[in-house]
Design an enzyme around this catalytic site. Structure first.
Site: not given
Length: 427
Positions: A303, A305
């Site tokens: 992921t 960010f």
């Protein structure tokens, strides 16, 4: 103040003025600043009993006498203030230089006054995250909290119940930074945060990539055969869909706000028929057992960010940078080819292209007398490219893009996350 008159002083003013003008002539090109004081002969005679006249006929004495008088006056004021403090009446001065005061002066203690700002107060926050307040969406144990710790070690993590609350926390100076997910290698883009990037005026100042290591959590003593449902964030449910099927779990999948929040919900409500998809740290925080580890469908589950701040950072060219922009055009998607050509011509690599509906103008109508009226959807385009805004190539590319677009905004120019990661275990 009273002016001197021939009747009161007995001095020939014309000769005095003529003498002063001749003696005070200076270079007209040189500025001169003088301190002028007047003397009242009548009042001086009453107060001091004497009136001194020097050899030149000046009234009031020499400069040394004037300075000594000021020193005496100041010493009397200080001594009376000290006497008032000793008598418990600090702030009331009854007399100055022998004259009674017509009113009491309220003196405010200096210690109660606000301290002036120093250079320490204006210095930027530490680069390594010390003393920084970082907002993230979720509760303790969420992957966003781990990303905040990776981006800013030793920071004070501030949990927020929604993505928009994290944006507002930075705008209202409750937090110094915000760390929010924007895309996942399996689930794709997190559209909500892309819309919030356009709505708010925060700047992207960095990025961090976090490997995701999902676990199936339940209360102690609960077996997989007893489960009726699994709850987690929608992205986590999508990333583990195939693995849940392989485990033979015939369960209902329900979406909640975040992964760690699902673990907290099970623990607080003592749900023995429900499991959560969350991190191993969430299991430790909320007293849950791990039924299965690494249940993500792809081991290379990462992921991305972004770190948000109120002010942008200064772009540099001594390390790899990435720049994020958003643009739109009145004539629809036909401008996209020209925008891509501006980057391709300068050998600038694009890392992401994302389209989102244009909320202010979602549909564009095109009237044609021959075929009628056509309806087209309007889009905003988000583009990430590998170049710093300090790079001349990026500056020229955006100058060309601006000619084709009706709206262009730079979301941030920031260092790329070049840290290595291991997909086989959780950071």
């Amino acid at each position: 103040m009273q002016s001197l008159t021939p009747s009161s002083s007995g001095i020939n003013l014309k000769s005095l003025i003529r003498t002063k003008i001749q003696s005070n002539r200076v270079n007209p090109n040189r500025p001169v600043i003088r301190c002028v004081y007047r003397f009242d002969a009548a009042n001086a005679a009453v107060n001091t009993g004497t009136a001194n006249t020097n050899s030149a006929g000046h009234v009031g004495g020499s400069r040394a006498d004037w300075q000594s008088s000021c020193a005496i006056l100041a010493s009397k004021v200080v001594s009376q203030q000290q006497n008032a403090e000793k008598s418990g009446g600090a702030g009331n001065i009854t007399a100055v230089n022998g004259h009674k005061a017509t009113m009491d002066l309220d003196l405010v203690p200096i210690d109660n006054q606000p301290k002036p700002l120093t250079i320490t107060d204006l210095s930027p926050a530490p680069m390594h995250g010390a003393q920084l307040r970082v907002a993230y969406q979720g509760v303790p144990g969420a992957y966003s909290e781990a990303a905040a710790g990776k981006a800013y070690p030793k920071c004070e993590a501030i949990p927020c119940d929604q993505f928009e609350v994290a944006f507002q926390a930075v705008e209202l100076w409750i937090a110094d930074r915000a760390v929010l997910p924007v895309e996942n290698s399996l689930g794709g883009s997190i559209h909500r945060n892309y819309d919030l990037l356009l709505r708010h005026r925060l700047h992207i100042v960095g990025e961090v990539q976090l490997p995701v290591h999902h676990c199936l959590l339940a209360l102690p003593g609960v077996r997989k055969e007893y489960l009726n449902r699994v709850i987690s964030h929608p992205q986590a449910l999508a990333q583990c869909e195939l693995t849940l099927t392989k485990l033979g779990l015939n369960v209902t999948r329900e979406a909640v706000d975040d992964t760690a929040g699902a673990a907290e919900y099970i623990a607080s409500n003592n749900l023995r028929d429900t499991a959560a998809i969350a991190s191993a740290r969430a299991a430790d925080l909320y007293g849950l057992q791990i039924l299965a580890e690494g249940i993500q469908d792809d081991s290379s589950n990462v992921t991305r960010f972004v770190m948000l701040a109120r002010e942008p950072i200064i772009p540099r060219t001594d390390r790899p940078f990435k720049t994020s922009i958003v643009f739109a055009h009145d004539k629809g998607t036909s401008v996209l080819f020209k925008v891509l050509s501006a980057f391709a011509f300068r050998n600038i690599s694009l890392t992401k292209i994302e389209s989102r509906p244009h909320r202010n103008r979602p549909i564009r109508l095109v009237d044609d007398a021959n075929v009628g009226t056509a309806k087209h959807f309007e889009y905003m385009f988000y583009v990430d490219f590998e170049a710093s805004m300090a790079d001349v190539r990026a500056q020229n590319a955006l100058a060309e893009v601006q000619e084709f677009t009706s709206f262009l905004r730079v979301l941030g120019s920031y260092p790329m996350d070049m840290t290595p990661w291991c997909p086989s275990r959780e950071d």
